[in-house]
Write an enzyme that holds these catalytic residues in place. Structure first.
Site, PDB file in Angstrom:
ATOM      1  N   SER A  44       0.853  -1.172   0.013  1.00  0.00           N
ATOM      2  CA  SER A  44      -0.020   0.082  -0.057  1.00  0.00           C
ATOM      3  C   SER A  44       0.875   1.282   0.034  1.00  0.00           C
ATOM      4  CB  SER A  44      -1.009   0.064   1.137  1.00  0.00           C
ATOM      5  OG  SER A  44      -1.535   1.168   1.385  1.00  0.00           O
ATOM      6  N   TYR A  57      -2.074  -0.288  10.282  1.00  0.00           N
ATOM      7  CA  TYR A  57      -2.180  -0.517   8.751  1.00  0.00           C
ATOM      8  C   TYR A  57      -0.858  -0.360   8.076  1.00  0.00           C
ATOM      9  CZ  TYR A  57      -3.633  -0.594   4.083  1.00  0.00           C
ATOM     10  OH  TYR A  57      -4.040  -0.856   2.825  1.00  0.00           O
TER      11      TYR A  57
END
Length: 166
Positions: A44, A57
């Protein structure tokens, strides 16, 4: 049922990092037996650039990044190529599911949604990168821009993201 912070952290790490690790470990022996193989793991932008409110995250996706880059080095003399993907914004439900409050600026979020890749566009970029044996795939203009910006000035890029999130 209320989930504790410790349980949330474990869930994020279990899905994003351990899920990737164990899936890779499961398929690796079979891929090594084939004439050619490819492992593509999805990290990501949060794996290379900190996003306020998304530290766990980001840490899980940074772990995927390093795992994948390590695999690439370890498998360099084999029949397996390795790619790590850094998608930018993709028009999915991830924002709603992430816990980030976008209700304060609904107009901007609708404008932002129009700039996102569709899932189909993102998939096409990822598949093309895998087929071309790319080491890194940056999917989307935002991912490419923030990657360059973060490489040039990590603090400035981090400040820009923090400002955008406010």
């Amino acid at each position: 049922m209320k989930v504790s912070n410790k349980e949330k952290i474990k869930l994020v790490m279990d899905i994003n990092f351990y899920g990737t690790l164990y899936m890779t470990k499961s398929f690796l022996p079979h891929l090594l037996e084939r004439p050619v193989g490819h492992i593509t793991n999805v990290s990501s932008m949060g794996g290379f650039l900190p996003v306020p409110g998304q530290s766990i995250y980001g840490a899980s996706k940074a772990a995927v990044k390093l795992l994948t880059e390590g695999l690439s080095a370890e498998l360099k003399d084999t029949n397996i190529n390795v790619t790590v993907v850094f998608p930018g914004g993709v028009g999915t439900n991830i924002m709603q599911n992430s816990g980030v409050d976008r209700s304060r600026n609904k107009e901007a979020s609708e404008e932002d949604m129009a700039k996102l890749l569709t899932p189909k566009e993102a998939a096409e970029i990822i598949v093309q990168g895998t087929e071309n044996d790319e080491y890194r795939v940056l999917a989307g203009k935002d991912s490419k821009l923030l990657d360059k910006m973060y490489r040039l000035s990590p603090k400035r890029a981090s400040e820009l993201i923090a400002k955008k999130m406010n």
